[in-house]
Design a protein around this motif. Structure first.
Motif, PDB file in Angstrom:
ATOM      1  N   HIS A   1       0.831  -1.212   0.000  1.00 15.35           N
ATOM      2  CA  HIS A   1       0.000   0.000   0.000  1.00 15.35           C
ATOM      3  C   HIS A   1       0.862   1.258   0.000  1.00 15.35           C
TER       4      HIS A   1
ATOM      5  N   GLY B   1      -6.386   1.971   2.425  1.00 15.21           N
ATOM      6  CA  GLY B   1      -4.941   1.897   2.225  1.00 15.21           C
ATOM      7  C   GLY B   1      -4.175   2.233   3.476  1.00 15.21           C
TER       8      GLY B   1
ATOM      9  N   SER C   1      -5.793   3.781  -6.540  1.00 18.93           N
ATOM     10  CA  SER C   1      -6.230   4.486  -5.337  1.00 18.93           C
ATOM     11  C   SER C   1      -7.524   5.221  -5.606  1.00 18.93           C
TER      12      SER C   1
ATOM     13  N   ASN D   1       1.034   4.101  -2.950  1.00 21.49           N
ATOM     14  CA  ASN D   1       0.707   5.487  -2.644  1.00 21.49           C
ATOM     15  C   ASN D   1       1.851   6.420  -3.020  1.00 21.49           C
TER      16      ASN D   1
END
Length: 702
Positions: free
Chosen positions: A419, A518, A513, A423
């Motif tokens: 995650h 997340g 996303s 990101n």
């Protein structure tokens, strides 16, 4: 219950594949960094070739077909017909990822992964198109001439084969080779795939039909191959059967009548010679010149012997060691209560038992500890896939891959790290156009590092992007009602909003996303491991996420202390020193807090009894005992306790599953007297502490 030998060999093959895939990723990373020497290229080629050869022995046709086409392109690179370019390396990485998927599919018995044809076509475009049909991995049948040949290594009589310096391989399976499920035909086909092979089979040991034993190994082969093939490639074909056969590999005489050097012998470890058949003469009539030295490179199998053990067995051993530590503590408690003199035989034996218990525990922990390198390599694939999905140029830089941590921690870190990496690619890094406009390189860099710090492991994920847009984060939080309109938040408090469930700064939902799932998952997963995550960000410079975790989830060294008649354990790795407070050491700071003056610096003072709710702050701390602890950011804190009892190893018993996360408490343990004591997380305790070490004056109350 007897185990299936074929299943064991198959399992060993897939474990070997993991090592080869790791070697492949390392070498491709070296190519990406500009190291295009022949050894690096050969390592890449050998990894793919070895996987293909082993897969062929088990009839894994889809894996063999993919590896063969991949290997064909790598062979062009090895031969100098293909240059190492960024596009080529990118294609090599994509093919390596798919090769890993093929290995996993073969292991699990699932269908082959999709998208392989597109990646292979892109690879073959680098060398001008696909290979000729006859080079396919179908392994056309090798013509065998079934005529008896002598097995004796009589090199005095030159062979009739005209080509000089060719390889001569004499291969005789043992009965165990067939019993283990191996098939010589697959090995011969793999040899034929290396070059033009001449294969002759010796049937002289085959008896009449009525005397034939179906489980006996009666055939042997003599294979001749071109001399330009590397000896390492020949030996790799026999990697899985070298301990169940007689194998001799040597060069043919380079000139007629010349006596070649003795061929190198491949045999099991600790075996230095191969038994000759009874019919072979043991000594020549005249003394022969000594054979020339045979250069042989040490293999990893020779330099570092390993034993593969199921993780369940190691976990059981760890649990037993934990129980042993608890029983040792109980025995020590009983001996202490009996009042035996320190120099008695019982006390001496107990001390020796304690030392042995510690050594045993350390050894077991070393077995469970593994480097984070495989985890980091998985993240490299995540970076490649995520950057391709969003159209950004991203490079992953790793440090501390050899840092060791408990295997359970490594396995449970995979999801939160995934995650965080996604990101960083999607939110942290700008597009190439924006980076160029800001004076940065078009290619963004994500750094992934691991190191030991203050008795814990710290893993950091950093990017050189634009940093956190705090005004935007605050605006989104206000719009969703997460904070009041008049809230005065610090930068750290704004950054912490990213961990709220459902929070997302993405303007639209994408494959990576935008759904608000997340970072909250990241925090929950890390907290379940007894860890924490912090954020540091600077506008225009990037963002750094730091994950702090315990090194192990089993046993630790702790200082046993008491506070308000409660027994607690403080991890020894976080304690710098202990001290007794004098009157001049304590200084007031505000109406309710104190600090201590220590070696020219002021250190905040925390009363454990007050912070944990056991009692109110004391009127005076003069003569009190403090533990000076180190925080992960380099700062220090002083914890006041009532008494220090001893230093001992304690077995960690998790509380998360039963009670959830408890601020300042990492776990619990069982003491020698059978009582339960809490194990403190000093860094978390300091972060959530009130700092009250003075009673609030009545004049200010109310």
């Amino acid at each position: 219950m007897a185990t299936d030998p074929m299943a064991q060999i198959r399992a060993s093959f897939f474990v070997e594949c993991e090592e080869l895939l790791e070697s492949l990723q390392d070498s491709l990373s070296a190519l990406q960094d500009g190291s295009s020497d022949s050894e690096t290229v050969n390592t890449v080629f050998r990894a793919v070739h070895s996987i293909k050869g082993g897969a062929g022995a088990f009839g894994l046709d889809a894996l063999v077909a993919f590896a063969h086409r991949y290997e064909t392109v790598l062979d062009a690179l090895r031969a100098g017909r293909l240059e190492v370019t960024p596009d080529a390396v990118r294609s090599f990485f994509q093919a390596a990822d798919l090769l890993q998927d093929h290995v996993r599919a073969a292991h699990d018995g699932t269908p082959a992964p999709e998208g392989a044809e597109a990646v292979l076509c892109a690879l073959e475009t680098l060398i001008g198109g696909p290979a000729e049909p006859e080079a396919s991995p179908g392994f056309q049948p090798v013509p065998f001439a079934f005529e008896p040949i002598p097995l004796a290594l009589d090199f005095d009589a030159p062979d009739d084969l005209p080509a000089p310096a060719r390889w001569i391989i004499r291969f005789r399976p043992a009965d165990a080779l067939y019993a283990s499920g191996n098939e010589p035909l697959h090995l011969l086909r793999a040899l034929a795939a290396l070059g033009a092979a001449e294969v002759r089979c010796d049937t002289s040991d085959v008896p009449a039909l009525e005397a034939l034993r179906p489980d006996a190994a009666l055939l042997s082969w003599r294979i001749t191959l071109p001399g330009e093939i590397a000896e390492e490639e020949l030996r790799e074909v026999f990697d899985f059967v070298e301990d169940v056969c007689t194998l001799e590999i040597g060069r043919e005489a380079e000139a007629a009548g010349a006596r070649p050097p003795a061929p190198a012998i491949v045999a099991p470890q600790a075996v230095t010679s191969v038994a000759r058949p009874p019919a072979v003469a043991e000594a020549p009539a005249e003394p022969a010149p000594p054979p020339g030295p045979v250069e042989r490179r040490a293999t990893p199998r020779e330099t570092a012997a390993t034993v593969r053990v199921d993780l369940d067995r190691i976990d059981r051993l760890v649990n037993l060691v934990g129980e042993l530590v608890i029983n040792q503590a109980m025995l020590a408690q009983s001996v202490a209560e009996a009042g035996l003199p320190p120099n008695s035989a019982v006390m001496t034996g107990l001390e020796a038992f304690m030392m042995l218990t510690r050594d045993l525990q350390d050894s077991v922990m070393m077995i469970r500890a593994q480097p984070v390198k495989p985890l980091f390599q998985r993240m490299a694939r995540i970076v490649r896939e995520a950057s391709t999905a969003v159209g950004k140029e991203v490079r992953l830089h790793t440090e501390g891959e050899a840092t060791e941590v408990d295997k359970t921690v490594i396995e449970r870190l995979a999801e939160p790290l995934t995650h965080m990496i996604r990101n960083a690619v999607d939110h942290g890094l700008e597009t190439p156009e924006l980076r160029l406009a800001a004076g940065k390189a078009a290619e963004g860099v994500i750094s992934l590092s691991a190191q030991h710090r203050s008795g814990r492991i710290v893993i950091e994920v950093a990017d050189d992007g634009a940093g956190i847009n705090r005004p935007k984060v605050r605006e989104i939080a206000l719009a969703r009602g997460l904070i009041p309109a008049d809230a005065a938040l610090t930068d750290a408090e704004i950054d912490a909003l990213l961990f709220l469930p459902g929070f997302s700064t993405a303007s639209q939902v994408s494959a990576l996303s935008g759904r608000g799932v997340g970072m909250d998952v990241v925090r929950q997963a890390i907290q379940s491991l007894g860890g924490r995550v912090t954020i540091q960000s600077a506008p225009g410079q990037g963002t750094r996420f730091s994950i702090s975790l315990p090194l192990t989830l089993a046993v630790l060294d702790g200082m046993v202390v008491s506070v308000a008649d409660e027994t607690l354990v403080v991890p020894l790795a976080s304690i710098l020193e202990t001290a007794t407070l004098a009157e001049g050491d304590i200084r007031a700071l505000g109406p309710q807090t104190n600090v201590i003056h220590l070696r020219g610096a002021f250190v905040p003072l925390y009363d454990l009894g007050a912070e944990l709710g056991y009692r109110a702050p004391k009127p005076s701390y003069e003569g009190g005992i403090v533990l000076l602890t180190a925080q992960e950011d380099g700062s220090r804190a002083a914890l006041i306790v009532d008494a220090i009892h001893e230093q001992r190893q304690v077995v960690i018993k998790g509380l998360q599953q039963a009670y959830g996360r408890i601020p300042g408490v990492a776990a619990a343990t069982i003491l020698g007297n059978g009582r339960i004591a809490l194990i403190l997380d000093t860094a978390d305790l300091v972060q959530t502490a009130t700092g009250r070490t003075r009673i609030r004056p009545l004049a200010l109350a109310g």
